[in-house]
Structures are given as structure tokens and as C-alpha cells.
Design a protein around this motif. Sequence first.
Motif, PDB file in Angstrom:
ATOM      1  N   ASN A 126       0.852  -1.188   0.000  1.00  0.00           N
ATOM      2  CA  ASN A 126       0.000   0.000   0.000  1.00  0.00           C
ATOM      3  C   ASN A 126       0.889   1.241   0.000  1.00  0.00           C
ATOM      4  N   HIS A 127       0.369   2.349  -0.461  1.00  0.00           N
ATOM      5  CA  HIS A 127       1.163   3.576  -0.547  1.00  0.00           C
ATOM      6  C   HIS A 127       0.321   4.772  -0.123  1.00  0.00           C
ATOM      7  N   HIS A 128       0.962   5.691   0.555  1.00  0.00           N
ATOM      8  CA  HIS A 128       0.267   6.903   0.981  1.00  0.00           C
ATOM      9  C   HIS A 128      -0.025   7.799  -0.218  1.00  0.00           C
ATOM     10  N   LYS A 129       0.867   7.803  -1.190  1.00  0.00           N
ATOM     11  CA  LYS A 129       0.661   8.578  -2.411  1.00  0.00           C
ATOM     12  C   LYS A 129      -0.236   7.782  -3.358  1.00  0.00           C
ATOM     13  N   LYS A 130      -1.418   8.319  -3.606  1.00  0.00           N
ATOM     14  CA  LYS A 130      -2.421   7.581  -4.372  1.00  0.00           C
ATOM     15  C   LYS A 130      -1.970   7.270  -5.792  1.00  0.00           C
ATOM     16  N   GLU A 131      -1.116   8.116  -6.334  1.00  0.00           N
ATOM     17  CA  GLU A 131      -0.680   7.870  -7.705  1.00  0.00           C
ATOM     18  C   GLU A 131       0.164   6.594  -7.815  1.00  0.00           C
ATOM     19  N   MET A 132       0.686   6.134  -6.688  1.00  0.00           N
ATOM     20  CA  MET A 132       1.480   4.912  -6.711  1.00  0.00           C
ATOM     21  C   MET A 132       0.620   3.658  -6.622  1.00  0.00           C
ATOM     22  N   LEU A 133      -0.693   3.838  -6.521  1.00  0.00           N
ATOM     23  CA  LEU A 133      -1.600   2.700  -6.380  1.00  0.00           C
ATOM     24  C   LEU A 133      -2.253   2.303  -7.699  1.00  0.00           C
ATOM     25  N   VAL A 134      -1.867   2.943  -8.785  1.00  0.00           N
ATOM     26  CA  VAL A 134      -2.537   2.700 -10.064  1.00  0.00           C
ATOM     27  C   VAL A 134      -2.459   1.229 -10.446  1.00  0.00           C
ATOM     28  N   HIS A 135      -1.274   0.654 -10.368  1.00  0.00           N
ATOM     29  CA  HIS A 135      -1.100  -0.750 -10.765  1.00  0.00           C
ATOM     30  C   HIS A 135      -1.888  -1.671  -9.851  1.00  0.00           C
ATOM     31  N   ALA A 136      -1.852  -1.400  -8.558  1.00  0.00           N
ATOM     32  CA  ALA A 136      -2.580  -2.250  -7.614  1.00  0.00           C
ATOM     33  C   ALA A 136      -4.078  -2.194  -7.879  1.00  0.00           C
ATOM     34  N   LEU A 137      -4.594  -1.010  -8.157  1.00  0.00           N
ATOM     35  CA  LEU A 137      -6.027  -0.868  -8.425  1.00  0.00           C
ATOM     36  C   LEU A 137      -6.422  -1.597  -9.702  1.00  0.00           C
ATOM     37  N   GLU A 138      -5.565  -1.536 -10.707  1.00  0.00           N
ATOM     38  CA  GLU A 138      -5.846  -2.244 -11.955  1.00  0.00           C
ATOM     39  C   GLU A 138      -5.875  -3.752 -11.725  1.00  0.00           C
ATOM     40  N   TRP A 139      -4.881  -4.243 -10.995  1.00  0.00           N
ATOM     41  CA  TRP A 139      -4.818  -5.682 -10.735  1.00  0.00           C
ATOM     42  C   TRP A 139      -6.017  -6.126  -9.901  1.00  0.00           C
ATOM     43  N   GLU A 140      -6.394  -5.330  -8.905  1.00  0.00           N
ATOM     44  CA  GLU A 140      -7.535  -5.676  -8.065  1.00  0.00           C
ATOM     45  C   GLU A 140      -8.826  -5.725  -8.874  1.00  0.00           C
ATOM     46  N   GLN A 141      -8.970  -4.813  -9.805  1.00  0.00           N
ATOM     47  CA  GLN A 141     -10.176  -4.825 -10.632  1.00  0.00           C
ATOM     48  C   GLN A 141     -10.264  -6.123 -11.434  1.00  0.00           C
ATOM     49  N   HIS A 142      -9.140  -6.536 -11.996  1.00  0.00           N
ATOM     50  CA  HIS A 142      -9.122  -7.787 -12.752  1.00  0.00           C
ATOM     51  C   HIS A 142      -9.334  -8.983 -11.822  1.00  0.00           C
ATOM     52  N   PHE A 143      -8.788  -8.897 -10.623  1.00  0.00           N
ATOM     53  CA  PHE A 143      -8.982  -9.956  -9.624  1.00  0.00           C
ATOM     54  C   PHE A 143     -10.472 -10.117  -9.305  1.00  0.00           C
ATOM     55  N   VAL A 144     -11.165  -9.011  -9.104  1.00  0.00           N
ATOM     56  CA  VAL A 144     -12.599  -9.068  -8.805  1.00  0.00           C
ATOM     57  C   VAL A 144     -13.365  -9.656  -9.982  1.00  0.00           C
ATOM     58  N   GLU A 145     -13.028  -9.223 -11.195  1.00  0.00           N
ATOM     59  CA  GLU A 145     -13.701  -9.753 -12.378  1.00  0.00           C
ATOM     60  C   GLU A 145     -13.461 -11.251 -12.516  1.00  0.00           C
ATOM     61  N   PHE A 146     -12.220 -11.664 -12.261  1.00  0.00           N
ATOM     62  CA  PHE A 146     -11.893 -13.093 -12.344  1.00  0.00           C
ATOM     63  C   PHE A 146     -12.681 -13.893 -11.319  1.00  0.00           C
ATOM     64  N   MET A 147     -12.749 -13.388 -10.080  1.00  0.00           N
ATOM     65  CA  MET A 147     -13.435 -14.124  -9.019  1.00  0.00           C
ATOM     66  C   MET A 147     -14.946 -14.169  -9.264  1.00  0.00           C
ATOM     67  N   LEU A 148     -15.507 -13.094  -9.772  1.00  0.00           N
ATOM     68  CA  LEU A 148     -16.940 -13.114 -10.083  1.00  0.00           C
ATOM     69  C   LEU A 148     -17.245 -14.171 -11.144  1.00  0.00           C
ATOM     70  N   ASN A 149     -16.389 -14.249 -12.139  1.00  0.00           N
ATOM     71  CA  ASN A 149     -16.570 -15.250 -13.185  1.00  0.00           C
ATOM     72  C   ASN A 149     -16.332 -16.658 -12.638  1.00  0.00           C
ATOM     73  N   TYR A 150     -15.317 -16.791 -11.786  1.00  0.00           N
ATOM     74  CA  TYR A 150     -14.987 -18.122 -11.244  1.00  0.00           C
ATOM     75  C   TYR A 150     -16.121 -18.637 -10.370  1.00  0.00           C
ATOM     76  N   THR A 151     -16.623 -17.791  -9.493  1.00  0.00           N
ATOM     77  CA  THR A 151     -17.690 -18.236  -8.588  1.00  0.00           C
ATOM     78  C   THR A 151     -18.984 -18.544  -9.348  1.00  0.00           C
ATOM     79  N   LYS A 152     -19.168 -17.884 -10.482  1.00  0.00           N
ATOM     80  CA  LYS A 152     -20.388 -18.102 -11.255  1.00  0.00           C
ATOM     81  C   LYS A 152     -20.286 -19.318 -12.151  1.00  0.00           C
ATOM     82  N   ASN A 153     -19.109 -19.551 -12.761  1.00  0.00           N
ATOM     83  CA  ASN A 153     -19.000 -20.574 -13.803  1.00  0.00           C
ATOM     84  C   ASN A 153     -18.089 -21.747 -13.465  1.00  0.00           C
TER      85      ASN A 153
END
Length: 1288
Positions: free
Chosen positions: A568-595
Motif C-alpha cells: 500500500n502507498h500513501h501517495k495515491k498515484e502509486m496505487l494505479v497498478h494495484a487498483l488495476e490488478w484488483e479490478q481484474h482480480f474481482v472480475e476473475f473471481m466473479l466469473n470463477y464463482t459463477k462458472n
Amino acid sequence: MNYLPIASQKTKISSQFFIIALLISIINVSTQNCLWYGVCNTDALNHNQYCSYNGTSKSMPNEGIALLKERCSFLLDDGQTKFCCDPEQVKILNENVKLASAILDRCPSCMANLVRHICEFTCSGEQSQFAHVVATGQNSKGKAYVKSLDLHVTAEYINKTYVSCSQVSVPQTGQLALDLMCGVYPASRCSPTKWFSYMGDANNPYVPFQITYIQHKTNSSEDGFIPLNSKTTPCNEAVTSELPACSCSDCAFSCPWAPAEPKLFHQLKICGLDAFAVIMTVVFFVGALLFLMGSFLFTKNSLKNNDFHNNINDVNENSGSRTTTLFERLGARTEYILKCVFTKWGTLLATYPWVTLLNGVIIVAILGYGIKFIEITTDPVQLWASPKSKSRIEREFFDTQFEPFFRIEQIIIKAVDLPYIMHNTSNGPITFGPVFHKHFLSEVLYLQEQIKNIRRNEVSLRDICYAPLANDETDIQTSNCVIQSIWGYLKDDLSRLDDNDEDNGFNVTYLDEIYQCTSNPYLCLASYGGPVDPAIALGGFLKVGEQITGSTKYELADALILTFLVNNHHKKEMLVHALEWEQHFVEFMLNYTKNNRSSNMDISFTAERSIEDELNRESQSDVLTILVSYIIMFMYIAISLGHVQKLKRSLIDSKITLGIGGVIIVLASVLSSVGVFGYAGVPATLIIVEVIPFLVLAVGVDNIFILVQTHQRDQRKINETHEEHIGRILGRVGPSMLLTSVSESCCFFLGALSDMPAVRAFALYAGVALFIDFILQITCFVGLFALDIKRKDDNRLDVCCFIQGKKSDIINTSESLLYKFFSIIYVPFLMKRNTRVSVMIFFFAWLCASIAISPQIDIGLNQELAMPEDSYVLNYFQSLGKHLNIGPPVYFVLKGNLNYSDSSVQNLICSGRYCNEDSLLTQIYLASRQSNTTYIARPASSWMDDYFDWALSSSCCKINPDNGNFCPHQDTSCSVCAIKKNEFQRPDQKDFGKYLPFFLKDNPDDTCVKAGHAAYSNAVQYSYNQELLTLNASFFMAHHSILKSSSDYYLALQSARRISSNITHMIQGKLISRGMPLELALKVEVFPYSVFYVFYEQYLSMWTDTLKSMGTSVLSIFIATFILMGFDIHSAVVVIVTITMIVVNMGGLMFFWNISLNAVSLVNLVMAVGISVEFCSHLVHSFSISQETSQIKRATESLTKMGSSVFSGITLTKFAGILVLAFAKSQIFQVFYFRMYLGIVIIGAAHGLIFLPVLLSYIGAPVNSAKVVHFNPSYGDRGTALEQSEIR
């Protein structure tokens, strides 16, 4: 062994010499008491094994003597120089002891006791008395070496040594040393026998050969052996004058006192019953009895339903002779001035309606343009935590100094329809939970590997994960990432599930390995190089209310938990990659739990971004519900404003256009308010968007109904124009509208004094919106009303005003059905004596009951309520409550200007040798021993204690000889640091700062377990320049106990602050006593920080904040009512009493309907105060100017005139819209909006339309003579005289 000499007869002297020689030979044979000497073999694990030797002890060379002095100096007592070991063996002994000393040296007594027997059986010249070689082997040269040894010791020695070491802590982990040193057994299940058996077990990777400890009850000879009974020293006693006793955190006997348990709040009882209930029951019966007696006796003597009679003629006749009071004159003056102003104002604006509307549109457009600059706040921290709050400031300090706590990506996988496993072992059968089935574990590993391989825009887990054992220059691999998973025990190797072995006829499988790993995670390090905590990786193994103990059966888990730690980072601009990966993680898990989810799995998950994402989605998901609610209210207003008497005139008598105009004015006021604060830069919240239109509708529509319906019930006078008629009506109801609007605006403006950002923003926006709404009502709506009256007068259709009806359609106006119901049926019934008495008794009982139960309202906000019903995060929260069995970490942060290199300062902090008995870490340790009240489950980790141990080791610190920079201790090309020690065996003042960065960069391993990079790389913030090291801040991490409810969370915060406060006062006091300037000492502070504190701090003062907000709001209403009611304190008190009862009864409703007290409900309570003004003030104002002759008649008239407008303007309007909220997807809407809004409307209507008129009939303000004369139309001339004299 016995020798019998056989010799021929010789001389007597020869025989004597022979006998002496024979005795010497016997003595020499009997002293062959060594079992080994020297080193003969080194096995595959690099273990050195000793040469078998059956002879006498040998002299130790000076080199060996020097080595013995390191750990075995007691062997040199009495000048002993002969031993059964050579210098090489002593050197090996010292090296092997280093492994234990790295952990146990912090408790000198423990270490001395343990090493004593090792020294004795290694080098004692009497080995054969207590040891026996069981097995030997031969090296490549055919020389025998010892492979197995029986060691006879007393149980007394083993037990005392165990006791002295049983509480030695490991600062890095907050656990006990025996958690690491007792094999498969954790410290809580370890015992003296188990510990020593493990230390002698050849399967232990650190043991060179088998040592079997044979215990004897006494030290007397048995079976030819005299058991070893080495001297022991209790842990609370010093071993030597140079070494102190063990500290409190390592030895309970050294603790000076146990901290007093904090007093827990217990519900006050009277005779076993709730004290509030008992007291309020007594109050009710006494109050009701007095009221009934007073009413009965008073009525019996002379009073009827028309009591409190004042003849209006008497008042008027005596007005000239009686001198009116100051307040009566002020009241009359105020009322007269307001009436005149509103009359002239209404007439003017009704005369020029189009100009009025145009100006209104221009002003609203200008103000509304500011919405372009508005910012919507969705961050929960910015919503609910004041920027000036202690937790917010501490969070900011922690995040800037140490970086925020990790981002957590977590999956909870529960086993469904799988049986428990019964596994037979040599120690008896063990029951395993359903999650340990092979196919289930395989599915979990497959899912884990898929997540590790997720990539988003070339960003993978390795790019964002937390990898504590990877150096800055290391290329991080996914295997370096911290993943808390059960598969860490098996190194993420699927083939380990097929491992098989045999133990005494029992099949040893992967289950046995997992069982051993959960018992002692440090035996099974994961791929990233650290342990996997079973309390994090497993779930569902505790019953409700249980806490983790040493006997916890992790193997009964029914859920597996995968936890991925992301930086985690106090400077929000350093969280761009983490936020992108988390979004894909959520999409993957939603698909996994459904299918792809297995039928045997129930999966819930979350990402760090999930809560904020779902809150945003929630606000959007209920937009339709809110719109439908508002549309229903708009339709009702548009239709009900009209006064349709005949169907054929419905399109003429309806006021749909006027109603829509009134609604547009409400929306325009909200838009203008948002625009004003957009210009001002005050952020808005979703609560403002969702709640304020509802509030302004409640207030604004009521005023519209009162204005329109008063006009409808009033006949235009002869020669009076429509404009003058509107002006006269506005002059009559305008003061009442002003009273309610000013009261409500002041109420909300004072509510803005709240420290809570969401409450403050809501109050500011609401106050301005209500004020603008009032301005628009007395301007634009008056103009619109004038146009509508002209339309109706011209017999034109509503909406389609260009179509004109027939003149024959014009009919005389009459009262509405609702007005007739109030005047003919409801009001007469309510004003009956028995009805009034019943109403007073009922509402008094209601009030007493609410007061009794309101203190029992739950405080907090169940986080599940904040999520939509279809949210995956809601499912996660529910699983979390059932399966997560570990508390959150808590950091005790030390900041201030401290000289950490000063030993006296170190002693204020550390927990090891020479440290103060009340040091920072000792106090936290003592708190952890009372976790049921302190909520501290584990002692805090201590970088300082581990740094001292690391520096004390001769092989941990390495330095580059070329440039003096840090070297990892594994680098053999680097030199050993020459750390200078002080009298406490710590780095001296100069070297403390020089080598601290080395410690924080060094990775731990078996040879240097105290290296600090993994545990403390972020725990110390320092600036280092040349030889001057300055520590800005540091933290010491502990763990809370398991927290489930909101009360657990805020009580844990409260406890941690109490502990920190005690520590702060201790440190400040010691520093001041040592001469530190007061201003510098007071800047030294210890505060606790955990990620949840910022959300739960509000609950520590929730009752205080609530009472403060309610008090300031009610006070503002009292002042406004007092002034605008013509300085009528009596009426002001009646209004305040009624509003207070409404709020208190709302509290009773909250208890019965399971609505907790939190920031959301506090906003609604503030709104309830504002809406309550509408239910009360119009009626009280009408009562105060009533010209009837008794209080009952005045109350009857005021309720008849205002009741139907209040009922239709607020109650029915809101009721229609509220019912729709029950169908909202958001649980927070269902609980905090539907339930509370419904309560506000029903309770407000009940008090305003039932209780208040009855109360006025009993204790209403007496007649103001000046007002009566002024408002009596039959005394026009005398009224004019009064206006010219008294009013002047």
C-alpha cells in the motif's frame, strides 16, 4: 572389575610392593570415565560426531580453556583442567549453542540452566557416571564415533530448566520461544519431557546424534548411574553479578505487579431489574397518579370542558385600563410588524408575478451553476472521521511515516456437503475438517495458482505484492510474495498430497504433515520464506465466543482462507497498478464463482477496493427507488393541492401546475444550496443527494399546503383584489412559515458544529437549502400562486391554461373533506375530557418507556448493512464473521525527540535484560495477559530487543571492508562488524546508530534468526548522516483479540488508548525527572494505531455527540421560537417539550426496531428535529393568536385550522414516498431511511396532531391581551388605536 593376584610365596616386602602396584592398577582402570574425545565424523547434514573413547580425561590446552570460558566457565571452578573433550569439541559446542542463545539469551537464567547440562555431558571428566553410549558407527578410516547416547538426568533439573524458559518471548513474532523449540508442539502443549526429547531427537535437523534423556526422581545412584543434577537458577534471580534476572516479559515471577483490571461497565440493576426501567416505571405511576388526582379534583370543583375561560369582551374592555407587560407589548409589536411586512410583500410580488419568477430563475441559475465545481466525497474516512479527530491525525502520521497497512485481497472457501475425516495415528485418532479432503485441497491450489497468474496491462501479482525477504535490488518473483494459504505448508506442491510413510504400523500422510505444521508453523516455512499462521489460513475452527489458545484445534477447520498481501502507498498515484490488478482480480473471481466453482465450495471474496466500489454501486442501484419515491410524492402534492368539488370542474379546480411549481422550487433550493457550496469548495456526500430533497420536501411542501389551503378557506373581501387577498393571507401565515424556516435553518446550522464531516456537510447543505426554499416560497411561489388564481378566476384549465371553461361552470367554494373530517369528527373527539386525559397518560407512558430503553440502543454500524443485498462483499462480510479467527494488528507508535542510543532511554522501551519494570513493551506484555479486558492478544514485537540480540551475535553483522557498507550476513567475502558494547552488552552510543540500518536490511535465517529486514524494515523511520542517526518514529506491533461486533472494535480502541496513555505518562515523567526540558518531554508520545480505529473512534463519543447535536438543535429552535413568537417563552417551552418527546420516542423506536446509533442515524435524528418543528410550530403559533375564550377552544381552533394542512402537507406526502424505500436493494436504506423516516413521520404526526393540542389545552400560553385586541376584527378602531399607541 575385580583382579585377584596370584603369586608365589616371596618375601614379605615383595608382597607388599606387589599389592600396592595392584591397587594403583585397579584405580587406573576404574577411572576410564570418558565416552568420547575429539571429532571423527561429519555427516551429510554437516553434523560433527565425536570419537568414541573409553579412557581418562585429558588436559585442555589454553585454546580450549579460552573457549570454555565463553559458555562453560563453571567447569573451570576449583582449577579443573582435564576434560573429556578437545578444543574442537568446545568450539562446536559454542557454535551449536548460538542457535539457542539467539532466542534464549534475553533470559540469562534460562540460558545458563540449559547450557549447563550441555557443557557437562560434552566435557565433564565424569561422563560415564551419567551417560552411556548406546550405538557407534565407523568413519572412512575405521574409527568409531558415537551415534546414540543415553543421558541420565534428574526430573528436578529438567523441570526447573523448563520452568525458567517457559515464558521467554520472541519479540519478532510476539510468541514464546518454546513455540519454536518444542518440535511439533506449540508452547502451550509443550512439557519438560517433550522439550528435552525434541532437543535430543536425531530427527531434529540441529541435533548431531540421538540423545535419549532418561529421567530419575532423585540424584541417588540407580542402575550404576548417578543422574546429572545440574545447578539451576530461577528466572527471577540473577545468575551472576554481571548478568541480571530475566525481565517480566520473559519471566512472570519478575513482574512487580499485575495491572488492575479496568472496571467494566455493568448495567445498573435495582433488585435484579434494569435500573432505568424501574426508575421510569416509578416516575410514570407517580406522575400519572398526580395528574389524575389533579385533573379529577380540579374538574370536580368547578371545571368542565370549557375550562380556563377568558371572556374576550372583558379582555378588550379592560385593555385600556390594564397595563400590558413588556413581553406582551413586544409580542404584539413583533406580530404586527411581521404581519405588515408579509402582507405588503405578498401584495407586491403577486402584482408582478412574471418579474418575480424571472428574477427567481436568474438567481437560481447563477447559484446552481456552482454545481459544476462540486466534489462528491465517497472515501469512508473522509465521510465519517473528522480531519481534527485523534484517530484521523494518527492515521495520517502512520501512513506518512511507515506507509499504510497492506492492501488485503482475501478469499474464504467453505466446504459444502463434505464429511469430516477420521485419521488414525500412532498418538490416537485425529478428526480433520472437511476442507482437508484431497480433491478440495487440489481445487484450492488450482484457484490459488490462477490468481497468481492474473495479469492486467502487464501488471501481475509479483509487481505489487508484499515480499519481505526480497531486497530492494532483487528481482521479485511470485514465490517471494506473502500468501497466507494452507498450501504454504506443502510448498505449493500438489504431489505432496500423495506422500506416504509408516509409523508403528500407521499410515503417515499429508494430514500428519499439516497437523504438525498447524501445531508449529515455524517447522513448515512457506515459499516466501516465512511461516503461515493457521489462524489466518484456516477458518471455522472456533465456537462462538472462543478465543485462540494453545489447545486450539486448527484441524477442525471447515473453511480455507487465501490472503494475498499487496503493498500500500500513501501517495495515491502509486496505487494505479494495484487498483488495476484488483479490478481484474474481482472480475476473475466473479466469473470463477459463477462458472467454475466446485459444487463442494462456497466462495466469498474481497479486494481492498471492493468496499468503495460497492458503496458507489449501491448509490447508483437505488437511484430508481429514490426517484420513484420522489415521483409519488410529487404526484400527491400536485393532485392534493387542488380543491376539486365537481368532476366537470376537475381540470379547472386542480392545481397540478402549481404543485409541480412547488416541487420545482424545492428542487431549485436544493440545487442552489449545492451550487453555493460548490463555489465555496465544501465537498458534498451521497447522503446530501439522498436525504436533503426529502427533508426540504417535508418542510417546503408543508408551507405550500398551509398557504394554499388557508387561501382556499378564506373568502375574498368586498373590493379586495386577488393580489391584496394573497398579501393578506401571506400576512397571516407568513410569520408561521418564517418561524419554522428560521428555526429549522438555525437548527441545522448549529448541527454543522459537529466534528463528523458527513454530519457537518449535511447540516450546512440542509440549512442553506431550507433558507433558500423559504425565500423562493415567499417570492416565486407567491408569484406562481397569483398566476394560478388568475387562471382559475378566468375559468381556464389547469396545465392547458390556453383553454377556457364555460362561465356557468363557476361555483362557490367550500371546505375540503379532510378539513371537514378534522373540524366535525376528529377535533371534537380529541378535545373530550376523557380523551384528553387518556392521551396525556398514554404519551407520558410512551415517553417513560422510551427513556428507559434508549440507553440500551446499540452503538455502531454493522458493516454488512452498508452493502447492497446482491453484493459479493456482503457475502464476504457474512463469511468473515463466521470463519475469521484472528484479531487485527495494532501498532503502538512512539514519536518524539528521543535519543535512542542512550541506554536509559532504551530501558524505557525494551523488554529484555536491564529494561525497566514498567517499560513500554513490558506494559503491553502485561496487558496481553488480560486479553479478555484489554483486547490485546499477543505481546508486541520489539525491534530494539532483537537489535540488541542481533548485535550480540558474533556472526550476524557483516560489513563491506572496501566501502564500509552493509553486507548480508551470508556473504562470506565481508568482514564481521566490530561492534563496541557498553556495560549492558548493547551497542554503544556511536555504534547503535551506525549498525541499526544494517540490522534493518539483514534477512533472517537459521544462523541469524534475529535479523530485522523481514519483521522491521518499515518499523523504524530514521535519518542517518555520517555518524549521526536520528529516529523520527518507530512502532511495536501487537495483535488484538478476535473482534466481532462494533462494541468489540471501539472497546478495543478504548483499551489500546488507555494502555498508550499510561505508557506516555511513564516516559514523559521519567524524561522530565532526568532533566529533559518540559516542552520536549511533552512531545514524546505513544499512540495506538489499527486500520479500523478511524471508523470506530466516533462510537467512543457517540452518545456525547448525539446529545450535543440534539441539544444545540433544540436550543436554536427555542431561541428562534421565543423571538419569532413575540417573545412568548411559554409557547417556546411547549414547542421544545414536544420536539424533545419526539426525539426521545424516536430513540425508543430505534431500540425496538434494531436501529443502531451511528453517524447515519445521527443525521436522521438531526433531520427529525427539523421536521418536528413543522409538526409543532404552526399549531402553536395558531394557538398563540387565537381569539377564542378558553384554552380548549383555542386548541380546538388551532388544530382545526392547521391540522388538515399539516396532515396532508407532511404526513401523507412523506408516507407515500417512504413506503417505496422499503423496496430498496440497499440494506442501509431499508434500516436507516425507511424505518427511521417512517418513524419520524408517524411519531411526529402523533405528537403534533394528538399530543400537542391536548397539551395546549392544559398548559397552553395564556392570552396575550395586546394580541387579542389587535387580531379581533370586531374592534377595528380600538385595534387601530392599540397599533398606534401600544405598538409604537
